[in-house]
Design a protein around this motif. Structure first.
Motif, PDB file in Angstrom:
ATOM      1  N   ASN A   1       0.846  -1.193   0.000  1.00 43.38           N
ATOM      2  CA  ASN A   1       0.000   0.000   0.000  1.00 43.38           C
ATOM      3  C   ASN A   1       0.877   1.238   0.000  1.00 43.38           C
ATOM      4  O   ASN A   1       2.037   1.193   0.405  1.00 43.38           O
ATOM      5  N   ALA A   2       0.306   2.348  -0.446  1.00 40.32           N
ATOM      6  CA  ALA A   2       0.953   3.654  -0.319  1.00 40.32           C
ATOM      7  C   ALA A   2      -0.118   4.680  -0.009  1.00 40.32           C
ATOM      8  O   ALA A   2      -1.247   4.581  -0.507  1.00 40.32           O
ATOM      9  N   LYS A   3       0.210   5.654   0.818  1.00 37.51           N
ATOM     10  CA  LYS A   3      -0.751   6.688   1.179  1.00 37.51           C
ATOM     11  C   LYS A   3      -1.009   7.611  -0.006  1.00 37.51           C
ATOM     12  O   LYS A   3      -0.067   8.166  -0.587  1.00 37.51           O
ATOM     13  N   ALA A   4      -2.293   7.771  -0.342  1.00 38.79           N
ATOM     14  CA  ALA A   4      -2.660   8.629  -1.462  1.00 38.79           C
ATOM     15  C   ALA A   4      -2.236  10.066  -1.227  1.00 38.79           C
ATOM     16  O   ALA A   4      -1.914  10.791  -2.175  1.00 38.79           O
ATOM     17  N   GLU A   5      -2.197  10.486   0.035  1.00 36.73           N
ATOM     18  CA  GLU A   5      -1.879  11.875   0.357  1.00 36.73           C
ATOM     19  C   GLU A   5      -0.435  12.243   0.036  1.00 36.73           C
ATOM     20  O   GLU A   5      -0.112  13.414  -0.196  1.00 36.73           O
ATOM     21  N   THR A   6       0.459  11.232   0.014  1.00 35.40           N
ATOM     22  CA  THR A   6       1.890  11.528  -0.159  1.00 35.40           C
ATOM     23  C   THR A   6       2.555  10.734  -1.281  1.00 35.40           C
ATOM     24  O   THR A   6       3.755  10.866  -1.492  1.00 35.40           O
ATOM     25  N   VAL A   7       1.795   9.925  -2.013  1.00 37.89           N
ATOM     26  CA  VAL A   7       2.403   9.043  -3.019  1.00 37.89           C
ATOM     27  C   VAL A   7       3.152   9.838  -4.088  1.00 37.89           C
ATOM     28  O   VAL A   7       4.163   9.375  -4.627  1.00 37.89           O
ATOM     29  N   HIS A   8       2.689  11.045  -4.389  1.00 38.97           N
ATOM     30  CA  HIS A   8       3.330  11.862  -5.421  1.00 38.97           C
ATOM     31  C   HIS A   8       4.611  12.528  -4.924  1.00 38.97           C
ATOM     32  O   HIS A   8       5.357  13.113  -5.711  1.00 38.97           O
ATOM     33  N   GLU A   9       4.872  12.422  -3.618  1.00 37.43           N
ATOM     34  CA  GLU A   9       6.055  13.051  -3.028  1.00 37.43           C
ATOM     35  C   GLU A   9       7.155  12.044  -2.698  1.00 37.43           C
ATOM     36  O   GLU A   9       8.338  12.410  -2.651  1.00 37.43           O
ATOM     37  N   LYS A  10       6.788  10.804  -2.450  1.00 40.25           N
ATOM     38  CA  LYS A  10       7.754   9.792  -2.026  1.00 40.25           C
ATOM     39  C   LYS A  10       8.689   9.400  -3.166  1.00 40.25           C
ATOM     40  O   LYS A  10       8.245   9.076  -4.268  1.00 40.25           O
ATOM     41  N   ILE A  11       9.980   9.395  -2.883  1.00 41.10           N
ATOM     42  CA  ILE A  11      10.967   9.037  -3.898  1.00 41.10           C
ATOM     43  C   ILE A  11      10.694   7.647  -4.462  1.00 41.10           C
ATOM     44  O   ILE A  11      10.843   7.399  -5.660  1.00 41.10           O
ATOM     45  N   SER A  12      10.278   6.727  -3.600  1.00 40.94           N
ATOM     46  CA  SER A  12      10.074   5.340  -4.010  1.00 40.94           C
ATOM     47  C   SER A  12       8.862   5.146  -4.907  1.00 40.94           C
ATOM     48  O   SER A  12       8.770   4.137  -5.611  1.00 40.94           O
ATOM     49  N   PHE A  13       7.913   6.097  -4.913  1.00 41.22           N
ATOM     50  CA  PHE A  13       6.663   5.890  -5.633  1.00 41.22           C
ATOM     51  C   PHE A  13       6.309   6.963  -6.657  1.00 41.22           C
ATOM     52  O   PHE A  13       5.446   6.736  -7.501  1.00 41.22           O
ATOM     53  N   LYS A  14       6.947   8.135  -6.605  1.00 41.85           N
ATOM     54  CA  LYS A  14       6.440   9.250  -7.414  1.00 41.85           C
ATOM     55  C   LYS A  14       6.561   9.010  -8.914  1.00 41.85           C
ATOM     56  O   LYS A  14       5.699   9.459  -9.686  1.00 41.85           O
ATOM     57  N   ASN A  15       7.591   8.287  -9.355  1.00 44.29           N
ATOM     58  CA  ASN A  15       7.695   7.992 -10.785  1.00 44.29           C
ATOM     59  C   ASN A  15       6.571   7.078 -11.253  1.00 44.29           C
ATOM     60  O   ASN A  15       6.006   7.263 -12.339  1.00 44.29           O
ATOM     61  N   SER A  16       6.238   6.094 -10.427  1.00 48.16           N
ATOM     62  CA  SER A  16       5.136   5.203 -10.770  1.00 48.16           C
ATOM     63  C   SER A  16       3.816   5.967 -10.778  1.00 48.16           C
ATOM     64  O   SER A  16       2.955   5.738 -11.638  1.00 48.16           O
ATOM     65  N   PHE A  17       3.649   6.868  -9.825  1.00 49.15           N
ATOM     66  CA  PHE A  17       2.427   7.666  -9.765  1.00 49.15           C
ATOM     67  C   PHE A  17       2.241   8.474 -11.041  1.00 49.15           C
ATOM     68  O   PHE A  17       1.127   8.591 -11.568  1.00 49.15           O
TER      69      PHE A  17
END
Length: 233
Positions: A72-88
């Protein structure tokens, strides 16, 4: 958090609901768990179902096995996290489902499983992101995770987080590669409480080895993980 969900619809029902083709066979699933191979619909291939592993391996985790930590990833911060922002930004997906499970804790030891569905019990889609990685044998594997948000008033009685369920009319927007980050973030909200229902289910759901229709049946009274009926559900 979302750590278990169901997809009990048939292949034909899923193809009709999502207007996408599924190659090969599909057996309804009643107790989907992390690391398992399940159908998703990606922004790269919106007209077909792909089968990905649940548990994303981020950009920095190349050549590692499917992750049970990143489910899971928090929708509130997924666009900011280094690990997830490219996928977002580049690799979004729909995760078809028709229910998800959460456990209500009563005291330190007791917990009761609940299933949450739409009021009409139809299939829906979680908002997801996906990744591709190369395993130790040089083979390409694909993984995904589910975005979560604050719970609505129904789910909050059991858990403080819930998976992001997209409105049907927003599913194409989520897969649209030209959507702005601002537009995408607006889609990641708690689902309308008046369009959902919940009920207690058997503790059989606690074991990932159990995957049968009995998993999603409503129990006559709340049952804890030890198989004991309780008045406090």
């Amino acid at each position: 958090m979302c750590g278990r969900y169901s997809l009990s619809k048939s292949k034909i029902q899923l193809e009709e609901r999502f207007q996408a083709e599924m190659l090969g066979e599909f057996n309804p699933r009643y107790n989907i768990a992390p690391t398992q191979l399940v159908p998703v619909i990606t922004s790269d291939s919106p007209k077909g179902f792909s089968f990905f592993y649940w548990g994303i391996t981020p950009d920095f985790g190349k050549n590692k096995p499917v992750s049970q930590k990143f489910i899971n990833a928090k929708a509130e911060t997924v666009h900011e996290k280094i690990s997830f922002k490219n996928s977002f930004l580049k690799r979004r997906c729909l995760v078809p489902a028709d229910g998800f499970f959460e456990w209500k804790r009563l005291g330190k030891k007791t917990k009761i499983p609940y299933r949450f569905t739409l009021a009409n019990e139809e299939a829906f889609a979680f908002a997801g992101i996906w990744e591709e990685y190369e395993n130790e044998f040089g083979e390409s594997n694909h993984t995904f995770l589910i975005l979560t948000t604050e719970s609505n008033s129904l789910v909050s009685e059991v858990h403080d987080r819930m998976p992001v369920i997209l409105k049907k009319e927003d599913e194409k927007k989520w897969l649209d590669t030209y959507r702005s980050q601002e537009d995408l973030i607006k889609l990641l909200t708690p689902y309308q409480v008046d369009e959902m229902l919940s009920y207690t289910v058997s503790p059989l759901v606690n074991s990932v080895s159990n995957d049968s229709p009995s998993i999603i049946r409503k129990t006559s009274a709340p049952i804890d993980q030890f198989g004991n009926y309780t008045l406090f559900g």
